[in-house]
Design an enzyme around this catalytic site. Structure first.
Site, mmCIF file in Angstrom:
data_model
loop_
_atom_site.group_PDB
_atom_site.id
_atom_site.type_symbol
_atom_site.label_atom_id
_atom_site.label_comp_id
_atom_site.label_asym_id
_atom_site.label_seq_id
_atom_site.Cartn_x
_atom_site.Cartn_y
_atom_site.Cartn_z
ATOM 1 C CG ASP A 112 -1.845 -1.157 1.295
ATOM 2 O OD1 ASP A 112 -2.157 -1.697 0.216
ATOM 3 O OD2 ASP A 112 -2.264 -1.528 2.409
HETATM 4 N N1 URA Z 1 -1.080 -5.940 3.873
HETATM 5 C C1 URA Z 1 -1.603 -4.689 3.871
HETATM 6 O O1 URA Z 1 -2.647 -4.429 4.465
HETATM 7 N N2 URA Z 1 -0.918 -3.748 3.200
HETATM 8 C C2 URA Z 1 0.241 -3.958 2.565
HETATM 9 O O2 URA Z 1 0.810 -3.033 1.997
HETATM 10 C C3 URA Z 1 0.763 -5.272 2.581
HETATM 11 C C4 URA Z 1 0.081 -6.252 3.248
#
Ligand code: URA
Length: 244
Positions: A112
């Protein structure tokens, strides 16, 4: 000149440009100046076909070592997106220094925008598919800071395979508690959208900080500052598959 025909023959100027990370124009310039040899003979044509595996190319007296693909470890900072292009935000590709850039690079898996840590960037599609496929069981390990302390019961819930919002069923995952009640490590074998954040919510918690710390047995370099990257060496690639 080339020893024999080969399916993977490519133009000499393209080979030089890819392997030396120089422009096609600069590659042509080297050939024009008679600074490139192929199997000991001076190359005269930009478009002569060579076999990257079999032909010995030397540029300015230095052998051009052939690498078919490149693998890069990036310590992703918050605020950049794991994409090859984005209309609004900077992408992880913009953090790659010129000497590691090539055509066809992409992030193998997404973090993310606000997640930090290990992103593997490559031009090897088959490899990316392997490490992302849940069937291959390549582990991705994360360090997370939670808003509330994690409970012992969460460890079992993660191990049993949580059902997250929307009814999606997660594969069994490992939750490791630490000395600090709000800090945990989570290991996944898959990568659903916002997976860890949604898993935390499924046990009544919330992620306030998330960092990917390893892929397979290959850990993010502790001395690689956020926003920096380095090439992953061949022997390190093996560590990614170590447990599969
Ligand atoms: N899980 C999440 O919620 N975000 C990420 O970036 C990676 C794994």
């Amino acid at each position: 000149m080339p020893k024999n025909k080969d399916e993977n023959m490519i133009r000499l100027d393209r080979f030089l440009s890819n392997q030396l990370n120089i422009s096609r124009t600069d590659a042509k310039e080297l050939i024009k100046k008679r600074l490139v040899t192929v199997n000991g003979e001076t190359a005269k044509l930009f478009d002569m076909k060579i076999s990257p595996e079999k032909d010995a190319v030397v540029s300015e007296g230095v052998p051009v070592v052939y690498r078919e693909h490149i693998y890069i470890m990036l310590n992703k900072p918050a605020g950049v997106v794991c994409a090859t292009r984005d209309r609004i935000s900077d992408t992880v590709l913009e953090l790659i220094p010129p000497e590691l850039r090539r055509d066809g690079l992409f992030p193998a898996g997404r973090l993310d925008k606000d997640t930090v840590g290990f992103v593997l960037i490559t031009d090897d599609g088959a490899f990316a598919h392997e490490i992302l496929s849940p069937k291959k069981h390549v582990e991705k390990r994360y360090y997370a800071v939670l808003e509330r302390p994690a409970a012992e019961s969460d460890v079992k819930a993660f191990a049993d395979g949580l059902t997250i919002d929307g009814g999606e069923k997660c594969l069994p995952a490992k939750l490791e508690l630490t000395d600090k009640p709000n800090e945990v490590f989570i290991t996944l074998h898959e990568g659903m959208f916002h997976q860890i954040k949604r898993m935390a919510e499924a046990v009544g918690n919330k992620v306030s900080y998330l960092k990917r710390v390893s892929i397979g047995e290959l850990a993010l370099d502790e001395d690689l500052p956020e926003g920096q990257c380095r090439e992953i060496m061949h022997k390190e690639i093996k560590k990614i598959y170590a447990k599969t």
